[in-house]
Write a protein that holds these residues in place. Structure first.
Motif, PDB file in Angstrom:
ATOM      1  N   ASP A  87       4.453  -9.208 -22.372  1.00 32.79           N
ATOM      2  CA  ASP A  87       5.567  -8.365 -21.924  1.00 32.79           C
ATOM      3  C   ASP A  87       5.544  -8.197 -20.417  1.00 32.79           C
ATOM      4  O   ASP A  87       6.588  -8.252 -19.756  1.00 32.79           O
ATOM      5  CB  ASP A  87       5.492  -6.988 -22.599  1.00 32.79           C
ATOM      6  N   LEU A  88       4.344  -7.989 -19.860  1.00 33.45           N
ATOM      7  CA  LEU A  88       4.228  -7.804 -18.414  1.00 33.45           C
ATOM      8  C   LEU A  88       4.545  -9.089 -17.666  1.00 33.45           C
ATOM      9  O   LEU A  88       5.078  -9.060 -16.557  1.00 33.45           O
ATOM     10  CB  LEU A  88       2.814  -7.320 -18.063  1.00 33.45           C
ATOM     11  N   ARG A  89       4.201 -10.240 -18.271  1.00 35.09           N
ATOM     12  CA  ARG A  89       4.519 -11.521 -17.625  1.00 35.09           C
ATOM     13  C   ARG A  89       6.011 -11.812 -17.632  1.00 35.09           C
ATOM     14  O   ARG A  89       6.492 -12.627 -16.862  1.00 35.09           O
ATOM     15  CB  ARG A  89       3.763 -12.655 -18.320  1.00 35.09           C
ATOM     16  N   SER A  90       6.739 -11.140 -18.503  1.00 35.42           N
ATOM     17  CA  SER A  90       8.176 -11.397 -18.631  1.00 35.42           C
ATOM     18  C   SER A  90       9.023 -10.277 -18.045  1.00 35.42           C
ATOM     19  O   SER A  90      10.189 -10.107 -18.419  1.00 35.42           O
ATOM     20  CB  SER A  90       8.536 -11.573 -20.125  1.00 35.42           C
ATOM     21  N   LEU A  91       8.463  -9.492 -17.140  1.00 33.55           N
ATOM     22  CA  LEU A  91       9.227  -8.403 -16.528  1.00 33.55           C
ATOM     23  C   LEU A  91      10.476  -8.938 -15.835  1.00 33.55           C
ATOM     24  O   LEU A  91      10.426  -9.980 -15.166  1.00 33.55           O
ATOM     25  CB  LEU A  91       8.358  -7.668 -15.497  1.00 33.55           C
ATOM     26  N   PRO A  92      11.613  -8.234 -15.965  1.00 33.55           N
ATOM     27  CA  PRO A  92      12.850  -8.683 -15.301  1.00 33.55           C
ATOM     28  C   PRO A  92      12.835  -8.354 -13.810  1.00 33.55           C
ATOM     29  O   PRO A  92      13.667  -7.595 -13.308  1.00 33.55           O
ATOM     30  CB  PRO A  92      13.930  -7.897 -16.047  1.00 33.55           C
ATOM     31  N   LEU A  93      11.856  -8.916 -13.093  1.00 35.34           N
ATOM     32  CA  LEU A  93      11.711  -8.673 -11.657  1.00 35.34           C
ATOM     33  C   LEU A  93      11.472  -9.992 -10.937  1.00 35.34           C
ATOM     34  O   LEU A  93      10.714 -10.833 -11.425  1.00 35.34           O
ATOM     35  CB  LEU A  93      10.511  -7.747 -11.377  1.00 35.34           C
ATOM     36  N   PRO A  94      12.061 -10.191  -9.766  1.00 32.14           N
ATOM     37  CA  PRO A  94      11.745 -11.394  -9.001  1.00 32.14           C
ATOM     38  C   PRO A  94      10.302 -11.405  -8.528  1.00 32.14           C
ATOM     39  O   PRO A  94       9.729 -12.460  -8.293  1.00 32.14           O
ATOM     40  CB  PRO A  94      12.717 -11.328  -7.813  1.00 32.14           C
ATOM     41  N   THR A  95       9.692 -10.228  -8.422  1.00 34.72           N
ATOM     42  CA  THR A  95       8.314 -10.141  -7.954  1.00 34.72           C
ATOM     43  C   THR A  95       7.301 -10.319  -9.074  1.00 34.72           C
ATOM     44  O   THR A  95       6.104 -10.271  -8.837  1.00 34.72           O
ATOM     45  CB  THR A  95       8.074  -8.776  -7.288  1.00 34.72           C
ATOM     46  N   ALA A  96       7.765 -10.520 -10.320  1.00 32.23           N
ATOM     47  CA  ALA A  96       6.846 -10.672 -11.435  1.00 32.23           C
ATOM     48  C   ALA A  96       6.100 -11.993 -11.370  1.00 32.23           C
ATOM     49  O   ALA A  96       4.980 -12.100 -11.852  1.00 32.23           O
ATOM     50  CB  ALA A  96       7.603 -10.567 -12.759  1.00 32.23           C
ATOM     51  N   LYS A  97       6.707 -13.016 -10.782  1.00 31.66           N
ATOM     52  CA  LYS A  97       6.092 -14.337 -10.723  1.00 31.66           C
ATOM     53  C   LYS A  97       5.849 -14.808  -9.299  1.00 31.66           C
ATOM     54  O   LYS A  97       5.405 -15.937  -9.096  1.00 31.66           O
ATOM     55  CB  LYS A  97       6.960 -15.350 -11.463  1.00 31.66           C
ATOM     56  N   ALA A  98       6.157 -13.990  -8.316  1.00 32.65           N
ATOM     57  CA  ALA A  98       5.962 -14.393  -6.929  1.00 32.65           C
ATOM     58  C   ALA A  98       5.843 -13.162  -6.051  1.00 32.65           C
ATOM     59  O   ALA A  98       6.286 -12.074  -6.410  1.00 32.65           O
ATOM     60  CB  ALA A  98       7.133 -15.256  -6.447  1.00 32.65           C
ATOM     61  N   ILE A  99       5.198 -13.356  -4.908  1.00 31.34           N
ATOM     62  CA  ILE A  99       5.152 -12.314  -3.891  1.00 31.34           C
ATOM     63  C   ILE A  99       6.356 -12.537  -2.987  1.00 31.34           C
ATOM     64  O   ILE A  99       6.413 -13.517  -2.250  1.00 31.34           O
ATOM     65  CB  ILE A  99       3.846 -12.396  -3.077  1.00 31.34           C
ATOM     66  N   GLU A 100       7.332 -11.647  -3.061  1.00 31.79           N
ATOM     67  CA  GLU A 100       8.586 -11.821  -2.324  1.00 31.79           C
ATOM     68  C   GLU A 100       8.502 -11.172  -0.945  1.00 31.79           C
ATOM     69  O   GLU A 100       8.225  -9.978  -0.823  1.00 31.79           O
ATOM     70  CB  GLU A 100       9.757 -11.197  -3.108  1.00 31.79           C
ATOM     71  N   ILE A 101       8.729 -11.954   0.104  1.00 29.76           N
ATOM     72  CA  ILE A 101       8.750 -11.418   1.461  1.00 29.76           C
ATOM     73  C   ILE A 101      10.108 -10.770   1.721  1.00 29.76           C
ATOM     74  O   ILE A 101      11.150 -11.397   1.584  1.00 29.76           O
ATOM     75  CB  ILE A 101       8.472 -12.523   2.503  1.00 29.76           C
ATOM     76  N   ALA A 102      10.077  -9.485   2.093  1.00 23.55           N
ATOM     77  CA  ALA A 102      11.315  -8.736   2.315  1.00 23.55           C
ATOM     78  C   ALA A 102      11.748  -8.747   3.772  1.00 23.55           C
ATOM     79  O   ALA A 102      12.921  -8.515   4.071  1.00 23.55           O
ATOM     80  CB  ALA A 102      11.137  -7.292   1.848  1.00 23.55           C
ATOM     81  N   GLY A 103      10.809  -8.996   4.693  1.00 21.53           N
ATOM     82  CA  GLY A 103      11.166  -8.999   6.110  1.00 21.53           C
ATOM     83  C   GLY A 103       9.915  -9.041   6.971  1.00 21.53           C
ATOM     84  O   GLY A 103       8.789  -9.115   6.467  1.00 21.53           O
ATOM     85  N   PHE A 104      10.131  -8.985   8.285  1.00 19.63           N
ATOM     86  CA  PHE A 104       9.034  -9.065   9.238  1.00 19.63           C
ATOM     87  C   PHE A 104       9.145  -7.908  10.228  1.00 19.63           C
ATOM     88  O   PHE A 104      10.238  -7.572  10.679  1.00 19.63           O
ATOM     89  CB  PHE A 104       9.062 -10.399   9.988  1.00 19.63           C
ATOM     90  N   VAL A 105       7.988  -7.296  10.544  1.00 17.98           N
ATOM     91  CA  VAL A 105       7.976  -6.147  11.465  1.00 17.98           C
ATOM     92  C   VAL A 105       6.756  -6.251  12.372  1.00 17.98           C
ATOM     93  O   VAL A 105       5.758  -6.888  12.023  1.00 17.98           O
ATOM     94  CB  VAL A 105       7.926  -4.801  10.691  1.00 17.98           C
ATOM     95  N   PRO A 106       6.781  -5.619  13.563  1.00 17.02           N
ATOM     96  CA  PRO A 106       5.577  -5.534  14.387  1.00 17.02           C
ATOM     97  C   PRO A 106       4.509  -4.706  13.675  1.00 17.02           C
ATOM     98  O   PRO A 106       4.821  -3.704  13.029  1.00 17.02           O
ATOM     99  CB  PRO A 106       6.055  -4.829  15.662  1.00 17.02           C
ATOM    100  N   LEU A 107       3.253  -5.131  13.789  1.00 18.46           N
ATOM    101  CA  LEU A 107       2.173  -4.439  13.092  1.00 18.46           C
ATOM    102  C   LEU A 107       2.048  -2.991  13.529  1.00 18.46           C
ATOM    103  O   LEU A 107       1.745  -2.106  12.718  1.00 18.46           O
ATOM    104  CB  LEU A 107       0.840  -5.171  13.327  1.00 18.46           C
ATOM    105  N   ASP A 108       2.301  -2.708  14.828  1.00 15.69           N
ATOM    106  CA  ASP A 108       2.114  -1.341  15.313  1.00 15.69           C
ATOM    107  C   ASP A 108       3.187  -0.378  14.831  1.00 15.69           C
ATOM    108  O   ASP A 108       3.135   0.810  15.125  1.00 15.69           O
ATOM    109  CB  ASP A 108       2.022  -1.312  16.843  1.00 15.69           C
ATOM    110  N   THR A 109       4.185  -0.867  14.077  1.00 11.34           N
ATOM    111  CA  THR A 109       5.186   0.029  13.497  1.00 11.34           C
ATOM    112  C   THR A 109       4.745   0.571  12.134  1.00 11.34           C
ATOM    113  O   THR A 109       5.431   1.402  11.553  1.00 11.34           O
ATOM    114  CB  THR A 109       6.538  -0.681  13.326  1.00 11.34           C
ATOM    115  N   ILE A 110       3.600   0.096  11.636  1.00 12.59           N
ATOM    116  CA  ILE A 110       3.104   0.509  10.322  1.00 12.59           C
ATOM    117  C   ILE A 110       1.949   1.484  10.507  1.00 12.59           C
ATOM    118  O   ILE A 110       0.955   1.168  11.172  1.00 12.59           O
ATOM    119  CB  ILE A 110       2.654  -0.702   9.494  1.00 12.59           C
TER     120      ILE A 110
END
Length: 297
Positions: A87-110
């Motif tokens: 069930d967990l392997r079949s989650l209706p999420l794009p992130t269930a089977k891959a690590i999805e990159i959402a964007g890029f930011v400067p490290l010092d902003t975190i």
């Protein structure tokens, strides 16, 4: 999605791929840190028999094996919904089977409080070599980090991907609502003089170092604990603890800071001339007025 890895030195689960802006890079996940702490077990002190936690079914009142145990969610008081690994392997999420990159930011902003454990992302096969290297080079030149989303241990997580010595590192991150407001801390209300602040800045300057290496930054607690265990094993006297410094009279803050700076720099082999002097105390206006009045007419 998540699979048993079986590789020595890696975590027990990994991802088939993570997705940068264009394309997919097959990867597997390896632990980036180790725990060298001494681990204790629980024992019955009378005969030193091992005390273990046994898994017992409350309805049948018997111990069950690991193969009989699965996940479940208590939907209501008398209704438990079973959830399998499939069930967990079949989650209706794009992130269930891959690590999805959402964007890029400067490290010092975190805020560092949001950054957690780190894991190495290794390219999985020759097909991943070029896109993996491309992302490493691009991230390195941009001086940015990638913000990613992925599913792990039954929940979607936020992550940070950075470069360390030509290797991609995934750091688990806390969601914004998982960080408590610092306003909940009752901070002290105290008045500080410019001299005291300048003294503290001089202390920071005097104790500034090039990196986080050195004998003074090692785990002395584990070393001391190992000595205690060895002494007890060989039935020898326990090692003596160093004598704590006796509390003396309250020292002048400037003098205490100056002494700390001197000790820090002396430990690095620097001479007395290298030690940055703390600013001298300024005389108050009241003292100056008193001095004028004491002069002869």
């Amino acid at each position: 999605m998540i699979r048993e890895d079986g590789r020595k030195g890696s975590v027990s689960c990994g991802y088939e791929a993570f997705s940068p802006v264009n394309g997919t890079v097959p990867i597997h996940v390896q632990s980036a840190t180790e725990n060298h702490s001494i681990q204790f077990h629980q024992y019955h002190l009378e005969d030193m028999g091992r005390v273990r936690v046994r898994k017992v079914c409350e309805l049948e009142d018997r111990e069950v094996t690991q193969s009989e145990i699965g996940k479940g969610y208590e939907y209501a008081k008398h209704q438990v919904v079973p959830v399998t690994d499939e069930d967990l392997r079949s989650l209706p999420l794009p992130t269930a089977k891959a690590i999805e990159i959402a964007g890029f930011v400067p490290l010092d902003t975190i805020d560092p409080i949001r950054i957690g454990d780190g894991y190495y992302l290794a390219p999985d096969g020759q097909v991943a070599a070029k896109p993996y290297k491309l992302l490493v080079r691009a991230l390195g030149r941009s001086s940015k980090v990638a913000v990613a989303k992925y599913a792990w241990s039954g929940r979607e997580r936020l992550g940070l991907i950075r470069v360390r010595d030509d290797v991609l590192v995934l750091h688990a991150m806390r969601w914004p609502d998982e960080v408590r407001d610092p306003g909940a801390v009752d901070t002290p209300n105290a008045n500080l003089s410019d001299d005291e602040i300048d003294g503290a800045l001089a202390l920071i300057d005097g104790m500034t170092r090039d990196g986080l290496e050195g004998d003074d930054l090692r785990d002395t607690y584990t070393d001391a604990l190992a000595k205690v265990i060895e002494a007890k094993r060989d039935e020898k006297p326990l090692p003596e603890a160093p004598e704590p410094e006796k509390p003396g009279k309250v020292l002048d803050l400037m003098a205490a800071l100056q002494e700390s700076v001197a000790k820090a720099q002396a430990s690095r082999g620097e001479t007395e001339a290298d030690i940055h002097q703390l600013p001298a105390k300024k005389k108050t206006a009241a003292k100056k007025t008193a001095a004028r009045k004491s002069r002869p007419a």
